[in-house]
Write an enzyme that holds these catalytic residues in place. Structure first.
Site, short mmCIF file in Angstrom:
data_model
loop_
_atom_site.label_atom_id
_atom_site.label_comp_id
_atom_site.label_asym_id
_atom_site.label_seq_id
_atom_site.Cartn_x
_atom_site.Cartn_y
_atom_site.Cartn_z
N CYS A 142 1.31 -1.10 0.38
CA CYS A 142 0.11 0.42 0.26
C CYS A 142 1.17 1.35 -0.08
O CYS A 142 1.29 1.53 0.67
CB CYS A 142 -1.05 0.03 1.30
SG CYS A 142 -1.64 1.38 1.57
N GLY A 186 -14.41 7.02 -8.32
CA GLY A 186 -12.53 7.71 -8.32
C GLY A 186 -11.39 7.52 -7.21
O GLY A 186 -10.58 7.98 -7.07
N HIS A 242 -8.40 7.69 3.27
CA HIS A 242 -7.59 9.53 3.18
C HIS A 242 -8.89 9.64 2.90
O HIS A 242 -9.72 10.05 2.30
CB HIS A 242 -6.79 9.26 2.05
CG HIS A 242 -6.94 9.02 1.04
ND1 HIS A 242 -7.32 7.55 0.18
CD2 HIS A 242 -7.60 9.66 -0.67
CE1 HIS A 242 -7.64 7.70 -0.85
NE2 HIS A 242 -8.29 8.79 -0.95
#
Ligand code: 5GP
Ligand code: ZN
Length: 122
Positions: free
Chosen positions: A14, A101, A108
């Site tokens: 990640c 998206g 986050h």
């Protein structure tokens, strides 16, 4: 923190786990015990910061399910950063799912300020 020994979940593949760990550089604007924030590499507004829990979860709902207070902490950090940069009016956004998206599957919170949102910018 979501393991018995107090460590954060991480995912070695990640990108944001690597930024949180300091293995990839970022323009950090906040480093807390549970939350870090850094400037988006491709800003979509004059102020564009990502507020990120150290704990790896794939999206905001998963973070909320594991630790609801952590979502509150993300919002508080976002407010402090925007206000501190002279932008008390701002937009907050959690993209969730590829079709919406989301490109990085580590929770986050986008903080966008200094421009007008006329369409989804990120
Ligand atoms: P998403 O599309 O998943 O909601 O948001 C991911 C955000 O991460 C995008 O706005 C993108 O510009 C930003 N981003 C992608 N790679 C990096 C990077 O290596 N460093 C920083 N600071 N931001 C990144
Ligand atoms: Zn991660």
């Amino acid at each position: 923190m979501s393991t018995a020994d107090g460590a954060f979940d991480t995912d070695e593949s990640c990108l944001f786990c690597k930024i949180v760990a300091g293995d990839i550089p970022a323009d950090l604007v906040h480093t807390g015990e549970r939350v870090v924030a850094f400037r988006d590499i491709a800003p979509k507004a004059p102020l564009h910061v990502l507020v990120v829990p150290r704990d790896h979860k794939p999206n905001a709902a998963a973070t909320a399910a594991a630790d609801p207070a952590l979502i509150g902490e993300l919002v508080s950090v976002a407010d402090a950063i925007a206000t501190g940069e002279g932008q008390p009016a701002y937009n907050l956004l959690f993209n969730t799912g590829e079709a919406a998206g989301q490109t990085v599957f580590h929770t986050h919170l986008h903080v966008l300020a200094g421009g007008k949102l006329t369409e989804l910018p990120v």
